[in-house]
Design a protein around this motif. Sequence first.
Motif, PDB file in Angstrom:
ATOM      1  N   HIS A 148      23.545  43.641  28.029  1.00 51.21           N
ATOM      2  CA  HIS A 148      24.849  43.856  27.407  1.00 51.21           C
ATOM      3  C   HIS A 148      24.767  44.995  26.402  1.00 51.21           C
ATOM      4  N   GLN A 149      25.910  45.641  26.177  1.00 50.50           N
ATOM      5  CA  GLN A 149      26.021  46.654  25.123  1.00 50.50           C
ATOM      6  C   GLN A 149      26.647  45.974  23.917  1.00 50.50           C
ATOM      7  N   VAL A 150      26.117  46.253  22.721  1.00 52.57           N
ATOM      8  CA  VAL A 150      26.623  45.621  21.511  1.00 52.57           C
ATOM      9  C   VAL A 150      27.105  46.683  20.534  1.00 52.57           C
ATOM     10  N   LEU A 151      28.340  46.502  20.064  1.00 53.52           N
ATOM     11  CA  LEU A 151      28.900  47.355  19.022  1.00 53.52           C
ATOM     12  C   LEU A 151      28.656  46.636  17.698  1.00 53.52           C
ATOM     13  N   ASN A 152      27.864  47.248  16.834  1.00 54.21           N
ATOM     14  CA  ASN A 152      27.405  46.588  15.619  1.00 54.21           C
ATOM     15  C   ASN A 152      28.222  47.024  14.408  1.00 54.21           C
ATOM     16  N   HIS A 153      28.952  46.076  13.826  1.00 60.56           N
ATOM     17  CA  HIS A 153      29.733  46.333  12.620  1.00 60.56           C
ATOM     18  C   HIS A 153      29.202  45.537  11.429  1.00 60.56           C
ATOM     19  N   GLY A 154      28.066  44.901  11.578  1.00 60.75           N
ATOM     20  CA  GLY A 154      27.568  44.030  10.519  1.00 60.75           C
ATOM     21  C   GLY A 154      26.633  44.726   9.547  1.00 60.75           C
ATOM     22  N   THR A 155      26.482  44.078   8.404  1.00 53.18           N
ATOM     23  CA  THR A 155      25.534  44.574   7.419  1.00 53.18           C
ATOM     24  C   THR A 155      24.116  44.184   7.835  1.00 53.18           C
ATOM     25  N   ASP A 156      23.155  44.967   7.378  1.00 53.08           N
ATOM     26  CA  ASP A 156      21.755  44.689   7.702  1.00 53.08           C
ATOM     27  C   ASP A 156      20.990  44.132   6.511  1.00 53.08           C
ATOM     28  N   THR A 157      21.681  43.878   5.403  1.00 55.48           N
ATOM     29  CA  THR A 157      21.003  43.392   4.202  1.00 55.48           C
ATOM     30  C   THR A 157      21.638  42.097   3.714  1.00 55.48           C
ATOM     31  N   THR A 158      20.962  41.456   2.777  1.00 51.64           N
ATOM     32  CA  THR A 158      21.481  40.235   2.174  1.00 51.64           C
ATOM     33  C   THR A 158      22.207  40.518   0.861  1.00 51.64           C
ATOM     34  N   ALA A 159      22.430  41.784   0.558  1.00 52.08           N
ATOM     35  CA  ALA A 159      23.226  42.142  -0.620  1.00 52.08           C
ATOM     36  C   ALA A 159      24.671  41.715  -0.374  1.00 52.08           C
ATOM     37  N   SER A 160      25.288  41.116  -1.378  1.00 52.73           N
ATOM     38  CA  SER A 160      26.629  40.582  -1.242  1.00 52.73           C
ATOM     39  C   SER A 160      27.635  41.646  -0.799  1.00 52.73           C
ATOM     40  N   VAL A 161      28.414  41.295   0.238  1.00 55.03           N
ATOM     41  CA  VAL A 161      29.468  42.153   0.775  1.00 55.03           C
ATOM     42  C   VAL A 161      30.687  41.281   1.063  1.00 55.03           C
ATOM     43  N   ASP A 162      31.788  41.913   1.421  1.00 52.07           N
ATOM     44  CA  ASP A 162      33.017  41.195   1.738  1.00 52.07           C
ATOM     45  C   ASP A 162      33.176  41.075   3.250  1.00 52.07           C
ATOM     46  N   TYR A 163      33.187  39.842   3.760  1.00 51.40           N
ATOM     47  CA  TYR A 163      33.229  39.618   5.214  1.00 51.40           C
ATOM     48  C   TYR A 163      34.411  40.268   5.923  1.00 51.40           C
ATOM     49  N   PRO A 164      35.608  40.423   5.294  1.00 50.21           N
ATOM     50  CA  PRO A 164      36.686  41.086   6.038  1.00 50.21           C
ATOM     51  C   PRO A 164      36.341  42.513   6.463  1.00 50.21           C
TER      52      PRO A 164
END
Length: 143
Positions: free
Chosen positions: A27-43
């Motif tokens: 499968h091909q995956v489009l990655n929009h996620g963070t790669d760290t555990t630093a706090s971010v906003d899920y929206p």
Amino acid sequence: MIISIGNDHAGPDYKKAIVAHLEQLGHQVLNHGTDTTASVDYPDFGHPVAEDIERGAAQFGIVICGSGNGIAMTVNKHAQIRAALCWTKEIAQLARLHNDANVISIPARFTSVQQAVELVDVFLNTEFEGGRHANRVAKIACS
């Protein structure tokens, strides 16, 4: 298949394992996620997943946050999205069978990485049953 994924700081390890698994399956995956555990906003990571599906760039989405709720609420603001919060394989299967869900939301703080990979497999390998469920699904989206 093209799958879009987004996660906040609770899910980088989950995303990494899921992406590796999906790519191994071809499968091909489009990655929009963070790669760290630093706090971010899920929206910030959920909306791009929903937008990929809306514009036809991806067939399915995977979103991950601590409880799975916030990011599911985010993507469900998009009229064409039917995101299901799943923490068991049975729920993931029913979300596809009965609700034609096109996004799976995974609660990182309540599942293991291995469980998350298994949830994704069940979700992606289950077809919508249609029939009596099709009319109900058609009534979900607001115009």
